[in-house]
Design a protein around this motif. Sequence first.
Motif, mmCIF file in Angstrom:
data_model
loop_
_atom_site.group_PDB
_atom_site.id
_atom_site.type_symbol
_atom_site.label_atom_id
_atom_site.label_comp_id
_atom_site.label_asym_id
_atom_site.label_seq_id
_atom_site.Cartn_x
_atom_site.Cartn_y
_atom_site.Cartn_z
ATOM 1 N N LYS A 180 0.840 -1.196 0.000
ATOM 2 C CA LYS A 180 0.000 0.000 0.000
ATOM 3 C C LYS A 180 0.879 1.251 0.000
ATOM 4 O O LYS A 180 1.041 1.921 1.031
ATOM 5 C CB LYS A 180 -0.937 -0.005 1.205
ATOM 6 N N PRO A 181 1.462 1.593 -1.145
ATOM 7 C CA PRO A 181 2.379 2.739 -1.198
ATOM 8 C C PRO A 181 1.700 4.070 -0.896
ATOM 9 O O PRO A 181 2.376 5.040 -0.525
ATOM 10 C CB PRO A 181 2.909 2.693 -2.631
ATOM 11 N N ASP A 182 0.373 4.143 -1.042
ATOM 12 C CA ASP A 182 -0.338 5.396 -0.787
ATOM 13 C C ASP A 182 -0.369 5.762 0.695
ATOM 14 O O ASP A 182 -0.694 6.902 1.044
ATOM 15 C CB ASP A 182 -1.770 5.297 -1.318
ATOM 16 N N LEU A 183 -0.008 4.813 1.573
ATOM 17 C CA LEU A 183 -0.049 5.098 3.013
ATOM 18 C C LEU A 183 1.127 5.933 3.484
ATOM 19 O O LEU A 183 1.063 6.536 4.561
ATOM 20 C CB LEU A 183 -0.093 3.787 3.806
ATOM 21 N N ILE A 184 2.209 5.960 2.708
ATOM 22 C CA ILE A 184 3.390 6.729 3.132
ATOM 23 C C ILE A 184 3.902 7.583 1.982
ATOM 24 O O ILE A 184 3.606 7.341 0.816
ATOM 25 C CB ILE A 184 4.527 5.812 3.642
ATOM 26 N N SER A 185 4.687 8.593 2.341
ATOM 27 C CA SER A 185 5.368 9.438 1.356
ATOM 28 C C SER A 185 6.734 9.797 1.920
ATOM 29 O O SER A 185 7.039 9.521 3.087
ATOM 30 C CB SER A 185 4.555 10.707 1.057
ATOM 31 N N PHE A 186 7.562 10.435 1.104
ATOM 32 C CA PHE A 186 8.935 10.731 1.506
ATOM 33 C C PHE A 186 9.248 12.206 1.305
ATOM 34 O O PHE A 186 9.002 12.760 0.224
ATOM 35 C CB PHE A 186 9.925 9.876 0.711
ATOM 36 N N ASP A 187 9.766 12.842 2.338
ATOM 37 C CA ASP A 187 10.213 14.231 2.254
ATOM 38 C C ASP A 187 11.339 14.321 1.230
ATOM 39 O O ASP A 187 12.223 13.470 1.187
ATOM 40 C CB ASP A 187 10.705 14.679 3.634
ATOM 41 N N ASP A 188 11.317 15.364 0.405
ATOM 42 C CA ASP A 188 12.331 15.523 -0.637
ATOM 43 C C ASP A 188 13.622 16.161 -0.146
ATOM 44 O O ASP A 188 14.569 16.319 -0.921
ATOM 45 C CB ASP A 188 11.769 16.366 -1.789
ATOM 46 N N GLY A 189 13.677 16.552 1.129
ATOM 47 C CA GLY A 189 14.855 17.223 1.661
ATOM 48 C C GLY A 189 15.963 16.266 2.070
ATOM 49 O O GLY A 189 16.033 15.120 1.610
ATOM 50 N N TRP A 190 16.813 16.740 2.949
ATOM 51 C CA TRP A 190 17.986 15.991 3.406
ATOM 52 C C TRP A 190 17.887 15.699 4.896
ATOM 53 O O TRP A 190 17.295 16.472 5.650
ATOM 54 C CB TRP A 190 19.268 16.783 3.141
ATOM 55 N N SER A 191 18.483 14.605 5.321
ATOM 56 C CA SER A 191 18.570 14.243 6.731
ATOM 57 C C SER A 191 20.002 13.819 7.020
ATOM 58 O O SER A 191 20.589 13.050 6.257
ATOM 59 C CB SER A 191 17.606 13.098 7.044
ATOM 60 N N VAL A 192 20.564 14.336 8.103
ATOM 61 C CA VAL A 192 21.955 14.044 8.474
ATOM 62 C C VAL A 192 21.988 13.507 9.895
ATOM 63 O O VAL A 192 21.406 14.094 10.812
ATOM 64 C CB VAL A 192 22.837 15.300 8.353
ATOM 65 N N CYS A 193 22.664 12.384 10.056
ATOM 66 C CA CYS A 193 22.774 11.707 11.356
ATOM 67 C C CYS A 193 24.243 11.681 11.782
ATOM 68 O O CYS A 193 25.113 11.216 11.033
ATOM 69 C CB CYS A 193 22.237 10.281 11.234
ATOM 70 N N VAL A 194 24.522 12.170 12.983
ATOM 71 C CA VAL A 194 25.877 12.159 13.546
ATOM 72 C C VAL A 194 25.875 11.256 14.775
ATOM 73 O O VAL A 194 25.039 11.412 15.668
ATOM 74 C CB VAL A 194 26.343 13.573 13.935
ATOM 75 N N ILE A 195 26.798 10.311 14.808
ATOM 76 C CA ILE A 195 26.915 9.377 15.933
ATOM 77 C C ILE A 195 27.907 9.900 16.963
ATOM 78 O O ILE A 195 28.998 10.369 16.613
ATOM 79 C CB ILE A 195 27.383 7.991 15.447
ATOM 80 N N LEU A 196 27.533 9.800 18.235
ATOM 81 C CA LEU A 196 28.467 9.998 19.336
ATOM 82 C C LEU A 196 28.809 8.625 19.905
ATOM 83 O O LEU A 196 27.910 7.875 20.306
ATOM 84 C CB LEU A 196 27.852 10.882 20.421
ATOM 85 N N ALA A 197 30.090 8.279 19.904
ATOM 86 C CA ALA A 197 30.541 6.971 20.377
ATOM 87 C C ALA A 197 31.332 7.121 21.671
ATOM 88 O O ALA A 197 31.861 8.197 21.978
ATOM 89 C CB ALA A 197 31.396 6.295 19.306
ATOM 90 N N SER A 198 31.431 6.030 22.418
ATOM 91 C CA SER A 198 32.102 6.068 23.712
ATOM 92 C C SER A 198 33.606 5.918 23.566
ATOM 93 O O SER A 198 34.122 5.543 22.511
ATOM 94 C CB SER A 198 31.551 4.960 24.609
ATOM 95 N N HIS A 199 34.293 6.192 24.634
ATOM 96 C CA HIS A 199 35.746 6.052 24.679
ATOM 97 C C HIS A 199 36.143 4.617 24.328
ATOM 98 O O HIS A 199 35.577 3.655 24.830
ATOM 99 C CB HIS A 199 36.245 6.388 26.088
ATOM 100 N N GLY A 200 37.134 4.487 23.436
ATOM 101 C CA GLY A 200 37.666 3.175 23.082
ATOM 102 C C GLY A 200 37.013 2.521 21.894
ATOM 103 O O GLY A 200 37.534 1.527 21.373
#
Length: 417
Positions: free
Chosen positions: A314-334
Motif C-alpha cells: 500500500k504505497p499510498d499510506l506513506i510518502s517521503f520528504d524531498d529534503g535531506w537528513s543528516v545523522c551524527v553518531i556519538l561513540a564512547s571512549h575506546g
Amino acid sequence: MRILVVGKGGREHALVRALSESPESPEIFCFPGSDAIFQIAKSVPADGLESLVDWMAQNSIDLCVAGEESYLVKNEGLANLCKKAGIPCWGPPKESAQLEASKEFAKEFLLRNQIPTARAVTTSTMEEAVTAIAGEYPTVLKFDGLAAGKGVAVCPDEASAYEFLNEVFTHQRFGPGRVLVEQCLTGPEVSIFAAIIDDQYLIFTPARDYKRALDGDLGPNTGGMGAVASRQLISAELLAQIEKEIVQPTVSGLCSEGLPYRGFLYFGLMLTPDGPKVIEYNCRFGDPECQAVMPLVKGDLAGFCLAGAKGELKPDLISFDDGWSVCVILASHGYPESSRSGDVISGLESPGDHRIYHAGTKLAEDGSWQTNGGRVLAIVSQGQDRQSAVASAHAATDLVSFPGQQRRRDIGILNFD
C-alpha cells in the motif's frame, strides 16, 4: 493496533518512534528494548524467542516488526515462529534471511541471478585464504556469518589481511565460519532500502553511511559513525538503473527460488566505473541509516508495515520528504575496539529542531543518562538542502557531551564538497 518491535539499538529507537507517530497512535511494545525505548514503548516479560512469540499470541499483538538481524536467524527464526502463531511479521523467514546471515549464500544468489557484484572465492582455512588473495591488494575479506557489522575488512596490505584472518580462523572472534576473499571494488557507496512484499516492492529514500572511525575516512571500521539520506543523493537515472539491474532481479530471484520475503531489504552498493554493484544484503534497515531515513518518512508507517506483513503493498499510506537528513553518531571512549560505560551524558534536553536516538545508554537511579555501549547516541537533523541539514545536525551534536566521547565532524561533508 498493537505492535511489537524486536531489537534494542538506535535503529529500533528510530523505528519505535516512527511507528508510534502513525495516525492511529498504535500501542507499541519492544523486546528486549532499552531504557530510552521504554520511554515510548512498553517492555515485554520474555526470556527468548519462543516465550516472546507466546506472549505476543496471548496479548493480541497485531504486528511484529523485526529490527535486529540476529533474531531472524536465531533458533527457528522470528518470522517462522510468528507464522506458526498466526502473527503477521514484518521481516523475512530464516531461509530468506540467509541473504544476510551467510555471505556465501548471498554471493551464490547474486551470481545465479546475474546481479552485478564483485568476484569472490570462499575459503575454509587461513592457508586457503592466503592462496586466494594471491598477493593482490587491496582485497576484501568477509566472514561468512553475522558479526554485528564487524565481519568485513578492507585490507590494503598483507599485514592487515593476516590480522583479520587470525581473528577469524585462529581466535574465532565471530565463532566458527568461512571467509570470502573478494575483489576490492572502488567508487562511492550508496545504501538502497526496499520494502519487499512477495513479488512487489517500494524503494525508500537512499542513504550513505560513514563506516570509518575518524574524519577523512581514516581509522578502523565501525558499525557506522553517521549517515546522510535524501532523494537527491543520487540521480533519478541512476536510481532507475539500480532498480532495473539490482532491485528487480533480486525480487524476481527470491520469488523464483521459493524464498518468501516480507520486510525491509538493504542493498549495500558500490557505484563503480562499470556501474552499480552489490557489496552486501541486509535483511532489515541499516544502522545508522535508519536513523537518518525515518524522519523523512511521512504518513502511516504502521499501517504500511501491517498491510505488507499480510501480503499487500500500500504505497499510498506513506510518502517521503524531498529534503535531506543528516545523522551524527556519538561513540564512547575506546570504540570500536572496546567501549566504556557509566559516563554521564549532558545536553540531551537542549532545545532545537532535531531528534536524538539512543543506541548505547542507560538511565541511572538518579535520573541521569549514562553511556552503556560503543555507539551511544545518534543526533539527526533535516533541511531542504544538504548544507542546512549538515549545519543543523553538527550544531545539535555540539550541545551533547560526555567524557571520552568520539565523533566525526565531516558527516555529510566528506565526498560532497
